[in-house]
Structure formats: structure tokens, C-alpha cells
Write a protein that holds these residues in place. Sequence first.
Motif, PDB file in Angstrom:
ATOM      1  N   VAL A 162       0.820  -1.210   0.000  1.00 68.58           N
ATOM      2  CA  VAL A 162       0.000   0.000   0.000  1.00 68.58           C
ATOM      3  C   VAL A 162       0.853   1.259   0.000  1.00 68.58           C
ATOM      4  CG1 VAL A 162      -1.661   1.330   1.368  1.00 68.58           C
ATOM      5  CG2 VAL A 162      -1.962  -1.140   1.099  1.00 68.58           C
ATOM      6  N   SER A 163       1.947   1.237   0.729  1.00 71.56           N
ATOM      7  CA  SER A 163       2.766   2.439   0.881  1.00 71.56           C
ATOM      8  C   SER A 163       3.824   2.608  -0.196  1.00 71.56           C
ATOM      9  CB  SER A 163       3.453   2.425   2.256  1.00 71.56           C
ATOM     10  OG  SER A 163       4.337   1.312   2.369  1.00 71.56           O
ATOM     11  N   GLN A 189      -7.696  -0.462   1.724  1.00 73.46           N
ATOM     12  CA  GLN A 189      -6.250  -0.408   1.895  1.00 73.46           C
ATOM     13  C   GLN A 189      -5.581  -0.842   0.598  1.00 73.46           C
ATOM     14  OE1 GLN A 189      -4.804   0.874   4.663  1.00 73.46           O
ATOM     15  NE2 GLN A 189      -6.929   1.290   5.262  1.00 73.46           N
ATOM     16  N   CYS A 190      -5.291   0.134  -0.249  1.00 73.00           N
ATOM     17  CA  CYS A 190      -4.616  -0.164  -1.515  1.00 73.00           C
ATOM     18  C   CYS A 190      -3.724   1.014  -1.879  1.00 73.00           C
ATOM     19  CB  CYS A 190      -5.630  -0.456  -2.624  1.00 73.00           C
ATOM     20  SG  CYS A 190      -6.389   0.986  -3.375  1.00 73.00           S
ATOM     21  N   PRO A 191      -2.796   0.816  -2.810  1.00 72.19           N
ATOM     22  CA  PRO A 191      -1.904   1.907  -3.209  1.00 72.19           C
ATOM     23  C   PRO A 191      -2.683   3.049  -3.855  1.00 72.19           C
ATOM     24  CG  PRO A 191      -1.043  -0.212  -3.941  1.00 72.19           C
ATOM     25  CD  PRO A 191      -2.455  -0.448  -3.476  1.00 72.19           C
ATOM     26  N   PRO A 192      -2.073   4.226  -3.962  1.00 74.07           N
ATOM     27  CA  PRO A 192      -2.709   5.334  -4.671  1.00 74.07           C
ATOM     28  C   PRO A 192      -3.011   4.962  -6.122  1.00 74.07           C
ATOM     29  CG  PRO A 192      -0.710   6.061  -3.545  1.00 74.07           C
ATOM     30  CD  PRO A 192      -0.722   4.572  -3.488  1.00 74.07           C
ATOM     31  N   VAL A 193      -4.076   5.568  -6.656  1.00 70.62           N
ATOM     32  CA  VAL A 193      -4.488   5.313  -8.030  1.00 70.62           C
ATOM     33  C   VAL A 193      -4.557   6.647  -8.772  1.00 70.62           C
ATOM     34  CG1 VAL A 193      -6.252   4.302  -9.530  1.00 70.62           C
ATOM     35  CG2 VAL A 193      -5.908   3.376  -7.220  1.00 70.62           C
ATOM     36  N   GLU A 226      -1.112  18.566  -4.942  1.00 73.57           N
ATOM     37  CA  GLU A 226      -1.557  17.829  -3.759  1.00 73.57           C
ATOM     38  C   GLU A 226      -0.791  16.522  -3.623  1.00 73.57           C
ATOM     39  OE1 GLU A 226      -5.542  16.174  -3.551  1.00 73.57           O
ATOM     40  OE2 GLU A 226      -5.713  16.296  -5.735  1.00 73.57           O
ATOM     41  N   ARG A 227      -0.550  16.159  -2.380  1.00 71.95           N
ATOM     42  CA  ARG A 227       0.190  14.932  -2.102  1.00 71.95           C
ATOM     43  C   ARG A 227      -0.678  13.718  -2.391  1.00 71.95           C
ATOM     44  NH1 ARG A 227       2.982  13.186   3.679  1.00 71.95           N
ATOM     45  NH2 ARG A 227       3.489  11.039   3.054  1.00 71.95           N
ATOM     46  N   ILE A 228      -0.076  12.701  -2.975  1.00 73.62           N
ATOM     47  CA  ILE A 228      -0.767  11.462  -3.338  1.00 73.62           C
ATOM     48  C   ILE A 228      -0.690  10.493  -2.162  1.00 73.62           C
ATOM     49  CG2 ILE A 228      -0.662   9.459  -4.865  1.00 73.62           C
ATOM     50  CD1 ILE A 228       0.368  11.407  -7.047  1.00 73.62           C
ATOM     51  N   LEU A 229      -1.842   9.992  -1.736  1.00 66.79           N
ATOM     52  CA  LEU A 229      -1.925   9.170  -0.534  1.00 66.79           C
ATOM     53  C   LEU A 229      -2.486   7.785  -0.839  1.00 66.79           C
ATOM     54  CD1 LEU A 229      -3.481  11.849   1.844  1.00 66.79           C
ATOM     55  CD2 LEU A 229      -1.066  11.168   1.709  1.00 66.79           C
ATOM     56  N   PRO A 230      -2.068   6.768  -0.097  1.00 70.05           N
ATOM     57  CA  PRO A 230      -2.687   5.442  -0.232  1.00 70.05           C
ATOM     58  C   PRO A 230      -4.180   5.504   0.070  1.00 70.05           C
ATOM     59  CG  PRO A 230      -0.655   5.319   1.057  1.00 70.05           C
ATOM     60  CD  PRO A 230      -0.965   6.780   0.884  1.00 70.05           C
ATOM     61  N   GLY A 231      -4.921   4.588  -0.520  1.00 71.51           N
ATOM     62  CA  GLY A 231      -6.352   4.552  -0.283  1.00 71.51           C
ATOM     63  C   GLY A 231      -7.120   5.654  -0.983  1.00 71.51           C
ATOM     64  N   TRP A 251       5.112  11.494  -3.320  1.00 70.24           N
ATOM     65  CA  TRP A 251       4.577  11.716  -4.659  1.00 70.24           C
ATOM     66  C   TRP A 251       3.496  12.798  -4.607  1.00 70.24           C
ATOM     67  CZ3 TRP A 251       3.783   5.760  -5.096  1.00 70.24           C
ATOM     68  CH2 TRP A 251       4.981   5.168  -5.489  1.00 70.24           C
ATOM     69  N   TYR A 252       3.379  13.533  -5.707  1.00 74.04           N
ATOM     70  CA  TYR A 252       2.413  14.620  -5.805  1.00 74.04           C
ATOM     71  C   TYR A 252       1.756  14.606  -7.182  1.00 74.04           C
ATOM     72  CZ  TYR A 252       4.695  16.512  -1.638  1.00 74.04           C
ATOM     73  OH  TYR A 252       5.198  16.673  -0.371  1.00 74.04           O
TER      74      TYR A 252
END
Length: 361
Positions: A162-163, A189-193, A226-231, A251-252
Motif C-alpha cells: 500500500v505504501s 487499503q490499496c496503493p494510490p491510483v 496535492e500529495r498522493i496518498l494510499p487509499g 509523490w504529488y
Amino acid sequence: MTIKVLICDDSALMRSMLKSVVEAQSDMVVVGLAPDPYVARELIKETNPDVLTLDIEMPKMDGLDFLEKIMRLRPMPVVMISTLTAAGSDATIRALELGAVDFVMKPRATDPDALAASTAEIVDKIRTAYRARVGRPRLATSQGKSAASDTSRLPDLPPRVVSERLICIGASTGGTEAIRRVISQFPAQCPPVLMVQHMPEMFTGSFAKRLDSLCAINVKEAEHGERILPGHAYLAPGHSHLLLAKRGSHWYCELSKADPVNRHRPAVDVLFDSVARLVGPAAVGALLTGMGKDGARGMLAMRKAGSWTVAQNEETCVVYGMPREAVSIGGAVDVAPLPDVASRICRELSRGGAAGRQVGA
């Protein structure tokens, strides 16, 4: 090949204008003009059209209600043409969910320049609809993020996945439903998309909100910086390219109004190229239904950089254009039917590998 077109619009002037646009094409013919859905229903029986153009706001029966009946009883390619596609973007998203292939904004009768600009788009989308694969849609219902959708949700992914990983998705014609089918299966709970769907800017916000109401992950229209977040999933706004940027260890989202690529802004290639450069083996990429070749070259760049990639198969695409191009140039590690795309992405992420580091592997 002659495409038989039935026009349904409550405005006599608009019916006349659309008829002129369609019949100016050597490969099209208008087989009927209907002022309301009841007349259109009879003309469908009499003329068996290849494509229906349909207004949303009409007397006697709303265009969305008629579209729902058509797709349930006699599925056929439909292009929505309405003033409400600008002011009522939610209605347009609903029309696509109901099975419309695409939409165009109705040109203003008092603006010759607007009509001229719309002509190419109208005939292009009628031709695309003619080649589209249509069927009875499986509609989503919204009862909050805890509600089950029409697809099975996959188990949460390991925290490290995820992270440390990233998912990117591109689509065009037919893509609103395809993207929904994929990301509604992703666990909370998954990586950013990161996502690109070819769509005008007045619709991407509504589409993101609709997805957010149906998915376990949070979905929003991407904002610059904007910052890219998991989920979370970030949809490119219709006015800008979406790129991945990195500052430090984070990541942004980066938005760009640079020239269109493959005639599109946002373009899938722009997103995929940035992911290939910055993420490489930590990324997975999916290219879904759509006309043209946008995303194919970027997917190949991702695969060369070590990313695992998947293209939607022909049988489940509304239009098998973009995925076909990716497969033909060697950009896809895997090819999968739409219902399996999400599970294959999550399976690859769970494996923790970086399949496809070498083209031809």
C-alpha cells in the motif's frame, strides 16, 4: 457501409440541424426524426437504426428513462446530444451508466461557429458508436461507502504494498463504466491510483464524485500540487494533463495545460510516461476501452521501465482501440477481461514482483 441514424430531439430546429450534419456524410443516412421517445420507439421498430442520437430533456418521457428502457429491451448504440450535458453533468454520467456509448453537447442554433465546431465531434462519435460493443449494463447503486456494489471487493493489500506501490489507469470511450468496474473492487487499503478518462472538464468533477460514492477508496478530481496518498484515487480534470511528480520521498499530482497529446488533454500517454520515469517497477498500469491509440506508447514505456501492465481484452471493450494498440506494440504484460482486471492488478501487487521489466518477457 452506410450508418443508419435515428434522431430523437424535441426541437424541430435541432432535428433539422442534426439531419443536415449527418446526411452531409457519405457514410451516413438519417432513417427517422422523432420529436419524443414514443415516436422514436415506433421508428426503431420500423427502421432498425444502427445508432440513435438522443436528447435528455423531452416531453412525455425523459430521455434517461427512455435510454434505460432501450438498453434493457433492445440494446443499441446511443449518443446523447443535449444541452443538459453541460449544465447537468450528473445526468450525463447517469446516461453513460445506463449504457450510452458517448455524448456531445448540443450546438446552439443561433451560433454557426458552435455548430461548425460540433459537426466533426458529432459525426466522429456516431461512427465510434456504430463500431461499439453494447449490451445490457450492470448498474451500480449508491448507498454509501460501506454498501456492496455489483462487483466483489477484494481483500486489503499488505501495508508495504500500500505504501510503496502505485496504480495508474487510462480509458476513453466506454471508460466511465470500465473504470468503475475496476476501482470499485479495490480494497480500502490499496496503493494510490492515478486515472485519466477522456472527458470534458465540466464532467470530471461529477464523475469523480460518483466514483467516490461507490468505492471503498476515496476518489477525487486531482489538484495541482496535492500529495498522493494510499487509499485514494485521483482523476485527471478535463482541462489538464495529469502527471506524477516527486519531492523528497513523497509523490504529488502535477497538472499541465501543455498541448494535447494524441488530440487529448488530459492524455493517458502523459500520465504513463511520467509514471515510467519516476516509479518504474513499483507501478502497475491498466489500459481500458477506448478509441484511438492514447496510452499505448506510454504503457510500453512503463513496461520497459519494469512496470507490470494489463490491457482490457477485445471481448469486453466497448471500443477495442487503445488496448489493441498497446498489445500490438508489446506494451501489455497481460490481457484480461474487464471483470478480472482488478483482481489481476491486486494479485500482482500482492506478489511484490515487477513483472515485465524486459519487453517480450
